[in-house]
Design a protein around this motif. Structure first.
Motif, mmCIF file in Angstrom:
data_model
loop_
_atom_site.group_PDB
_atom_site.id
_atom_site.type_symbol
_atom_site.label_atom_id
_atom_site.label_comp_id
_atom_site.label_asym_id
_atom_site.label_seq_id
_atom_site.Cartn_x
_atom_site.Cartn_y
_atom_site.Cartn_z
ATOM 1 N N VAL A 83 34.191 59.238 57.973
ATOM 2 C CA VAL A 83 34.561 60.465 57.280
ATOM 3 C C VAL A 83 33.306 61.192 56.823
ATOM 4 C CG1 VAL A 83 35.777 61.403 55.276
ATOM 5 C CG2 VAL A 83 36.734 59.439 56.499
ATOM 6 N N GLY A 84 33.279 62.518 57.023
ATOM 7 C CA GLY A 84 32.169 63.333 56.532
ATOM 8 C C GLY A 84 32.218 64.733 57.095
ATOM 9 N N GLY A 85 31.666 65.669 56.366
ATOM 10 C CA GLY A 85 31.589 67.044 56.840
ATOM 11 C C GLY A 85 32.941 67.692 57.037
ATOM 12 N N GLY A 86 33.957 67.233 56.314
ATOM 13 C CA GLY A 86 35.296 67.801 56.449
ATOM 14 C C GLY A 86 36.065 67.287 57.659
ATOM 15 N N LEU A 87 35.504 66.264 58.339
ATOM 16 C CA LEU A 87 36.134 65.710 59.536
ATOM 17 C C LEU A 87 36.327 64.210 59.411
ATOM 18 C CD1 LEU A 87 34.005 67.527 62.276
ATOM 19 C CD2 LEU A 87 36.260 68.192 61.422
ATOM 20 N N GLU A 88 37.165 63.668 60.284
ATOM 21 C CA GLU A 88 37.359 62.222 60.437
ATOM 22 C C GLU A 88 37.202 61.878 61.905
ATOM 23 O OE1 GLU A 88 41.005 60.542 59.011
ATOM 24 O OE2 GLU A 88 40.949 61.760 57.198
ATOM 25 N N TRP A 89 36.511 60.804 62.176
ATOM 26 C CA TRP A 89 36.342 60.299 63.539
ATOM 27 C C TRP A 89 36.890 58.884 63.576
ATOM 28 C CZ3 TRP A 89 36.090 61.386 68.299
ATOM 29 C CH2 TRP A 89 35.514 60.539 69.240
ATOM 30 N N TRP A 90 37.967 58.686 64.360
ATOM 31 C CA TRP A 90 38.615 57.375 64.507
ATOM 32 C C TRP A 90 38.325 56.857 65.904
ATOM 33 C CZ3 TRP A 90 42.474 54.858 61.383
ATOM 34 C CH2 TRP A 90 42.784 55.517 60.196
ATOM 35 N N PHE A 125 39.765 64.449 63.660
ATOM 36 C CA PHE A 125 40.743 65.111 62.798
ATOM 37 C C PHE A 125 40.033 65.911 61.716
ATOM 38 C CE2 PHE A 125 42.806 61.223 64.243
ATOM 39 C CZ PHE A 125 44.086 61.632 64.572
ATOM 40 N N HIS A 126 40.745 66.855 61.132
ATOM 41 C CA HIS A 126 40.288 67.466 59.885
ATOM 42 C C HIS A 126 40.510 66.421 58.797
ATOM 43 C CE1 HIS A 126 39.686 71.551 61.314
ATOM 44 N NE2 HIS A 126 40.777 71.402 62.031
ATOM 45 N N HIS A 127 39.620 66.376 57.806
ATOM 46 C CA HIS A 127 39.775 65.453 56.680
ATOM 47 C C HIS A 127 40.235 66.259 55.477
ATOM 48 C CE1 HIS A 127 39.163 61.881 54.299
ATOM 49 N NE2 HIS A 127 38.440 62.570 53.441
ATOM 50 N N MET A 128 41.342 65.859 54.884
ATOM 51 C CA MET A 128 41.923 66.585 53.763
ATOM 52 C C MET A 128 41.257 66.183 52.442
ATOM 53 S SD MET A 128 43.903 68.272 55.627
ATOM 54 C CE MET A 128 44.866 69.190 54.444
ATOM 55 N N ALA A 129 41.300 67.077 51.466
ATOM 56 C CA ALA A 129 40.690 66.836 50.155
ATOM 57 C C ALA A 129 41.297 65.627 49.455
ATOM 58 C CB ALA A 129 40.821 68.078 49.282
ATOM 59 N N ASP A 130 42.559 65.303 49.774
ATOM 60 C CA ASP A 130 43.208 64.152 49.124
ATOM 61 C C ASP A 130 42.895 62.826 49.837
ATOM 62 O OD1 ASP A 130 44.762 64.279 51.424
ATOM 63 O OD2 ASP A 130 46.658 64.579 50.381
ATOM 64 N N THR A 146 43.407 62.102 53.073
ATOM 65 C CA THR A 146 44.254 61.823 54.232
ATOM 66 C C THR A 146 43.772 62.583 55.459
ATOM 67 O OG1 THR A 146 45.784 63.616 53.679
ATOM 68 C CG2 THR A 146 46.276 61.428 52.759
ATOM 69 N N SER A 147 44.295 62.174 56.607
ATOM 70 C CA SER A 147 43.972 62.858 57.860
ATOM 71 C C SER A 147 44.782 64.128 57.969
ATOM 72 C CB SER A 147 44.306 61.960 59.050
ATOM 73 O OG SER A 147 43.572 60.771 58.990
ATOM 74 N N GLY A 148 44.122 65.171 58.419
ATOM 75 C CA GLY A 148 44.789 66.444 58.638
ATOM 76 C C GLY A 148 45.115 66.626 60.108
#
Length: 120
Positions: free
Chosen positions: A82-89, A102-107, A109-111
């Motif tokens: 997680v970083g930079g507003g993104l997620e890499w799985w 994915f986009h990474h949500m402020a809460d 979770t994955s967006g």
């Protein structure tokens, strides 16, 4: 004489010690450390993602000309960064492995899904 530190002051110190700065894009020409390795992914959209993994639990994801510094995060399956507003799985390693951006949500979770990719 015994000095008493107010509880609120102690709490602020403890919380500030645990705080982390927001993840940002890193310079496009960051050198690869000797203990790091690069993995390439081809995405369904035709885009490519190159990810540099280090032994410190971090990864730098290169996507559409930008570099995102990410930290390892909790996942139920595979590896999640997680970083930079993104997620890499990712799941698996080497050719045929799976990667999803994915986009990474402020809460936390994955967006919305951005890319689905296969390792090459």
């Amino acid at each position: 004489m015994k000095v008493r530190v107010p509880l609120i002051f102690t709490s602020i110190l403890l919380l500030s010690a645990c705080a982390s700065s927001p993840q940002e894009k890193v310079a496009p020409h960051t050198p690869v450390a000797a203990s790091a390795f690069v993995h390439h992914y081809r995405c369904e959209s035709g885009e490519t993602i190159s990810t540099t993994y280090s032994s410190t639990g971090s990864a730098t994801v290169q996507y559409k000309g930008s570099h995102y510094k990410m930290q390892i995060a909790v996942s139920g399956s595979g590896s999640r960064y997680v970083g930079g507003g993104l997620e890499w799985w990712t799941k698996g390693s080497g050719p045929g492995s799976e990667g999803s951006l994915f986009h990474h949500m402020a809460d936390g979770t994955s967006g919305k899904s951005i890319e689905r990719c296969t390792g090459s």
